[in-house]
Write a protein that holds these residues in place. Structure first.
Motif, PDB file in Angstrom:
ATOM      1  N   CYS A  89       0.841  -1.196   0.000  1.00 45.39           N
ATOM      2  CA  CYS A  89       0.000   0.000   0.000  1.00 45.39           C
ATOM      3  C   CYS A  89       0.873   1.242   0.000  1.00 45.39           C
ATOM      4  CB  CYS A  89      -0.944   0.013   1.199  1.00 45.39           C
ATOM      5  SG  CYS A  89      -0.101   0.112   2.786  1.00 45.39           S
ATOM      6  N   GLU A  90       0.248   2.367  -0.369  1.00 47.80           N
ATOM      7  CA  GLU A  90       0.870   3.685  -0.299  1.00 47.80           C
ATOM      8  C   GLU A  90       0.033   4.508   0.687  1.00 47.80           C
ATOM      9  OE1 GLU A  90       2.708   4.842  -4.451  1.00 47.80           O
ATOM     10  OE2 GLU A  90       0.683   4.027  -4.723  1.00 47.80           O
ATOM     11  N   PRO A  91       0.428   4.524   1.959  1.00 45.63           N
ATOM     12  CA  PRO A  91      -0.393   5.164   2.987  1.00 45.63           C
ATOM     13  C   PRO A  91      -0.790   6.594   2.680  1.00 45.63           C
ATOM     14  CG  PRO A  91       1.323   3.855   4.004  1.00 45.63           C
ATOM     15  CD  PRO A  91       1.603   3.861   2.541  1.00 45.63           C
ATOM     16  N   ARG A  92       0.044   7.353   1.945  1.00 45.65           N
ATOM     17  CA  ARG A  92      -0.292   8.749   1.670  1.00 45.65           C
ATOM     18  C   ARG A  92      -1.486   8.871   0.725  1.00 45.65           C
ATOM     19  NH1 ARG A  92       5.208  10.157  -1.694  1.00 45.65           N
ATOM     20  NH2 ARG A  92       5.001   8.565  -3.300  1.00 45.65           N
ATOM     21  N   HIS A  93      -1.864   7.779   0.076  1.00 43.61           N
ATOM     22  CA  HIS A  93      -3.030   7.787  -0.806  1.00 43.61           C
ATOM     23  C   HIS A  93      -4.232   7.083  -0.178  1.00 43.61           C
ATOM     24  CE1 HIS A  93      -0.549   9.514  -3.818  1.00 43.61           C
ATOM     25  NE2 HIS A  93       0.127   8.414  -4.109  1.00 43.61           N
ATOM     26  N   MET A  94      -4.228   6.934   1.147  1.00 41.34           N
ATOM     27  CA  MET A  94      -5.292   6.188   1.813  1.00 41.34           C
ATOM     28  C   MET A  94      -6.295   7.099   2.506  1.00 41.34           C
ATOM     29  SD  MET A  94      -3.122   2.919   3.317  1.00 41.34           S
ATOM     30  CE  MET A  94      -4.315   1.600   3.059  1.00 41.34           C
ATOM     31  N   GLY A  95      -6.242   8.404   2.215  1.00 40.20           N
ATOM     32  CA  GLY A  95      -7.201   9.325   2.800  1.00 40.20           C
ATOM     33  C   GLY A  95      -8.568   9.242   2.146  1.00 40.20           C
ATOM     34  N   ARG A  96      -9.539   9.934   2.721  1.00 36.32           N
ATOM     35  CA  ARG A  96     -10.901   9.935   2.172  1.00 36.32           C
ATOM     36  C   ARG A  96     -10.997  10.873   0.973  1.00 36.32           C
ATOM     37  NH1 ARG A  96     -13.920  11.257   7.675  1.00 36.32           N
ATOM     38  NH2 ARG A  96     -11.865  12.197   8.020  1.00 36.32           N
ATOM     39  N   GLY A  99     -15.164  15.796  -2.363  1.00 37.04           N
ATOM     40  CA  GLY A  99     -15.350  16.648  -3.538  1.00 37.04           C
ATOM     41  C   GLY A  99     -14.563  16.164  -4.737  1.00 37.04           C
ATOM     42  N   GLY A 100     -14.481  14.878  -4.908  1.00 40.61           N
ATOM     43  CA  GLY A 100     -13.785  14.317  -6.065  1.00 40.61           C
ATOM     44  C   GLY A 100     -12.274  14.304  -5.938  1.00 40.61           C
ATOM     45  N   LYS A 101     -11.751  14.732  -4.795  1.00 45.43           N
ATOM     46  CA  LYS A 101     -10.312  14.776  -4.612  1.00 45.43           C
ATOM     47  C   LYS A 101      -9.931  14.053  -3.322  1.00 45.43           C
ATOM     48  CE  LYS A 101      -6.397  17.991  -4.522  1.00 45.43           C
ATOM     49  NZ  LYS A 101      -5.986  19.404  -4.543  1.00 45.43           N
ATOM     50  N   ARG A 102      -8.903  13.191  -3.417  1.00 41.69           N
ATOM     51  CA  ARG A 102      -8.491  12.444  -2.241  1.00 41.69           C
ATOM     52  C   ARG A 102      -7.613  13.313  -1.349  1.00 41.69           C
ATOM     53  NH1 ARG A 102      -9.544   7.638  -1.103  1.00 41.69           N
ATOM     54  NH2 ARG A 102     -10.012   7.053  -3.270  1.00 41.69           N
ATOM     55  N   ARG A 103      -7.986  13.367  -0.079  1.00 42.29           N
ATOM     56  CA  ARG A 103      -7.274  14.193   0.894  1.00 42.29           C
ATOM     57  C   ARG A 103      -6.157  13.391   1.567  1.00 42.29           C
ATOM     58  NH1 ARG A 103      -8.714  19.182  -0.580  1.00 42.29           N
ATOM     59  NH2 ARG A 103     -10.996  19.408  -0.704  1.00 42.29           N
ATOM     60  N   PRO A 104      -5.143  14.077   2.112  1.00 40.54           N
ATOM     61  CA  PRO A 104      -4.124  13.359   2.894  1.00 40.54           C
ATOM     62  C   PRO A 104      -4.778  12.617   4.047  1.00 40.54           C
ATOM     63  CG  PRO A 104      -3.406  15.594   2.406  1.00 40.54           C
ATOM     64  CD  PRO A 104      -4.840  15.511   1.995  1.00 40.54           C
ATOM     65  N   ASP A 109      -8.255   7.778   9.372  1.00 41.13           N
ATOM     66  CA  ASP A 109      -8.303   7.145   8.041  1.00 41.13           C
ATOM     67  C   ASP A 109      -7.412   5.902   8.014  1.00 41.13           C
ATOM     68  OD1 ASP A 109     -10.018   9.073   7.035  1.00 41.13           O
ATOM     69  OD2 ASP A 109      -8.366  10.341   6.321  1.00 41.13           O
ATOM     70  N   LEU A 110      -6.195   6.042   8.521  1.00 35.64           N
ATOM     71  CA  LEU A 110      -5.252   4.927   8.498  1.00 35.64           C
ATOM     72  C   LEU A 110      -5.728   3.781   9.390  1.00 35.64           C
ATOM     73  CD1 LEU A 110      -1.849   6.857   8.590  1.00 35.64           C
ATOM     74  CD2 LEU A 110      -3.007   5.862   6.608  1.00 35.64           C
ATOM     75  N   ARG A 111      -6.331   4.149  10.521  1.00 33.87           N
ATOM     76  CA  ARG A 111      -6.861   3.111  11.409  1.00 33.87           C
ATOM     77  C   ARG A 111      -7.980   2.321  10.718  1.00 33.87           C
ATOM     78  NH1 ARG A 111      -6.020   3.239  16.724  1.00 33.87           N
ATOM     79  NH2 ARG A 111      -5.767   5.505  16.708  1.00 33.87           N
ATOM     80  N   PRO A 164      -8.591   1.961  -0.883  1.00 34.97           N
ATOM     81  CA  PRO A 164      -7.714   2.965  -1.516  1.00 34.97           C
ATOM     82  C   PRO A 164      -6.258   2.780  -1.108  1.00 34.97           C
ATOM     83  CG  PRO A 164      -9.685   3.992  -0.623  1.00 34.97           C
ATOM     84  CD  PRO A 164      -9.696   2.584  -0.130  1.00 34.97           C
ATOM     85  N   GLY A 165      -5.357   2.926  -2.076  1.00 36.99           N
ATOM     86  CA  GLY A 165      -3.933   2.871  -1.799  1.00 36.99           C
ATOM     87  C   GLY A 165      -3.333   1.477  -1.753  1.00 36.99           C
ATOM     88  N   VAL A 166      -4.159   0.433  -1.945  1.00 30.15           N
ATOM     89  CA  VAL A 166      -3.679  -0.949  -1.876  1.00 30.15           C
ATOM     90  C   VAL A 166      -3.404  -1.467  -3.290  1.00 30.15           C
ATOM     91  CG1 VAL A 166      -4.273  -3.334  -1.262  1.00 30.15           C
ATOM     92  CG2 VAL A 166      -4.808  -1.450   0.301  1.00 30.15           C
ATOM     93  N   GLY A 167      -2.266  -2.099  -3.467  1.00 30.27           N
ATOM     94  CA  GLY A 167      -1.913  -2.667  -4.769  1.00 30.27           C
ATOM     95  C   GLY A 167      -1.297  -4.045  -4.600  1.00 30.27           C
TER      96      GLY A 167
END
Length: 476
Positions: A89-96, A99-104, A109-111, A164-167
């Motif tokens: 995963c890329e934790p910095r891309h795991m935010g909610r 408005g169509g944009k992913r926040r930090p 969120d991480l929990r 989100p953020g998982v690959g």
């Protein structure tokens, strides 16, 4: 007054021109410095900055090589590699997404992502908490492994969760189609600090370099900040698959041998058992078995006793099974003859030492000494052979040094050094004492009796083949 006003005007004009010139010079200096900087960037150090940009935007990713198979001489697959997916995963891309944009991501969120991942993989709470601690670590904001080499069902559950953020990355894991067969011989693998597979014991360890192959390299293209994986770059160097190691083992004989020692263990409840089948004509090992065994596909709870290859690691005093070797050496040296008679009372004393049999056996020829396993008779054979003859026998039998079978952790055994030899040693070794041997050493020595006195080095690997099936190394 007019002259005074004109003087003031001229002074103002001079100050204005001076300021204009200063500003112009400053601008010229600024643009000159900028031009010089551009020249240095675009011309003088162009290669350096271009290389840096490539490293930032096109980092190299290792492409795993196929770890080669381990097979028996009759074609049974003991170990092979199968594709498995590893989750990252890329934790910095795991935010909610707002408005169509992913926040930090926030800690909450991480929990939540850790909870979702643990649920998909059916992890206990302690593993979920450990994952959360890794996700919140700033050093892992760009990349964090979740789990390496997942089984396909677990990988599918995680994929369907769409977190989100998982690959996923394709790798290989080890599989053992023949189950527990020859487990101590083939050994098992471990993951190193970088998560790469390496042989830990047995053939997996002895031939690790050949089995492992060579990893390839592929470019991966990201944007300048390293945020988004845009697409896979081209393959710079393809991986070179590992070699296949073909053993001398026969899968049927190995299976029968393991069944036999399992029955023995059930009946007698020993601490351990070792069994070998060796072909005298060329030293090929047809079966190499130890008990207790283990499943190389499931190492949970594995103990050192289970993984121990007792045929090469356990040493023991051979006792009476040494007597045929001593008799053969004495006959070959002419120290005794077949029909020679030996007086076998019990007890029997020699230079202050008392040697006993279970009971007095009277007069026996050499065959009778072996049939009755007489200590008294064999001590006399040993004395006839003499210290030099006994030491020569141990050397030719291969005792006191490794057989060269090519497996890790083989014990050399133990013999008394010639400079410490005594008359006591001569009679002791004749009865199988004052030395320690491995099962493989004693089997190899007895194979020489069946091969007209020729001892072949034990052989466990028949050949090594490349990925195309061509033999690249043959062991004779």
């Amino acid at each position: 007054m007019t002259t005074e006003r004109s003087t003031r005007t001229t002074a103002a004009e001079r100050r204005s021109r001076t300021i204009s010139v200063a500003v112009a010079l400053a601008l010229c200096a600024l643009f000159g410095a900028l031009a010089l900087r551009l020249v240095r960037l675009q011309v003088t150090h162009a290669d350096r900055w271009r290389s840096l940009a490539v490293r930032q935007q096109q980092p190299l990713r290792s492409v795993p090589a196929y770890r080669g198979d381990i097979r028996t001489a009759d074609g049974a697959v003991l170990a092979r590699s199968v594709r498995a997916r590893s989750a990252f995963c890329e934790p910095r891309h795991m935010g909610r997404r707002i408005g169509g944009k992913r926040r930090p991501p926030t800690l909450e969120d991480l929990r939540e992502r850790a909870r979702q991942i643990a649920t998909a993989l059916r992890w206990p709470p302690e593993r979920e908490h450990a994952l959360f601690e890794r996700l919140r670590n700033p050093a892992r904001a760009a990349f964090c492994w979740i789990a390496r080499r997942l089984d396909e069902r677990a990988a599918l559950r995680l994929e369907r969760a769409r977190i989100p953020g998982v690959g996923f990355k394709n790798e290989y894991r080890r599989e053992y189609p023949s189950g527990r067969l020859a487990a101590q011989l083939i050994g098992f693998t471990r993951l190193d600090a970088h998560g790469e597979i390496h042989g830990a014991t047995g053939v997996e360890r002895a031939y690790d370099r050949l089995l492992a192959g060579v990893a390839g390299l592929r470019e991966t293209v990201r944007d300048g900040r390293g945020d988004a994986l845009l697409h896979e770059g081209h393959l710079i160097s393809p991986p070179e698959d590992g070699a296949t190691v073909v053993l001398t083992i026969d899968s049927y004989i190995q299976g029968v041998t393991e069944e036999a020692i399992a029955r023995c263990a059930e009946r007698w409840e020993p601490e351990g058992i070792a069994a070998l089948v060796l072909r005298p004509a060329d030293g090929r090992v047809l079966a190499m078995a130890s008990w207790p065994g283990f499943d190389p596909a499931d190492l949970r709870g594995l103990t050192p006793e289970q993984s121990r290859n007792r045929t090469i690691m356990d040493t023991f005093e051979p006792g009476s099974i040494m007597k045929p070797l001593v008799a053969a050496a004495a006959l070959e040296a002419g120290a005794v003859h077949r029909h020679q008679m030996f007086s076998c009372p019990s007890p029997w004393r020699y230079r202050g030492r008392t040697i006993r049999d279970v009971h007095a056996l009277g007069r026996l020829d050499l065959a009778g000494v072996l049939v009755h396993s007489s200590n008294v008779g064999m001590a006399q054979v040993g004395l006839a052979l003499g210290p030099a003859g006994m030491i020569d026998l141990l050397r030719r039998a291969g005792f006191g040094r490794r057989t060269g079978v090519g497996l890790p952790l083989e014990e050399p055994g133990r013999i008394t050094p010639p400079e410490r030899w005594s008359y006591y040693s001569t009679t002791s070794v004749a009865m199988g004492y004052e030395l320690a041997v491995t099962p493989l050493q004693i089997a190899s020595a007895f194979a020489a009796l069946a091969a007209d006195g020729v001892r072949y080095r034990p052989q466990i690997v028949e050949r090594v083949t490349d990925a195309d099936g061509r033999t690249v190394q043959r062991f004779e």
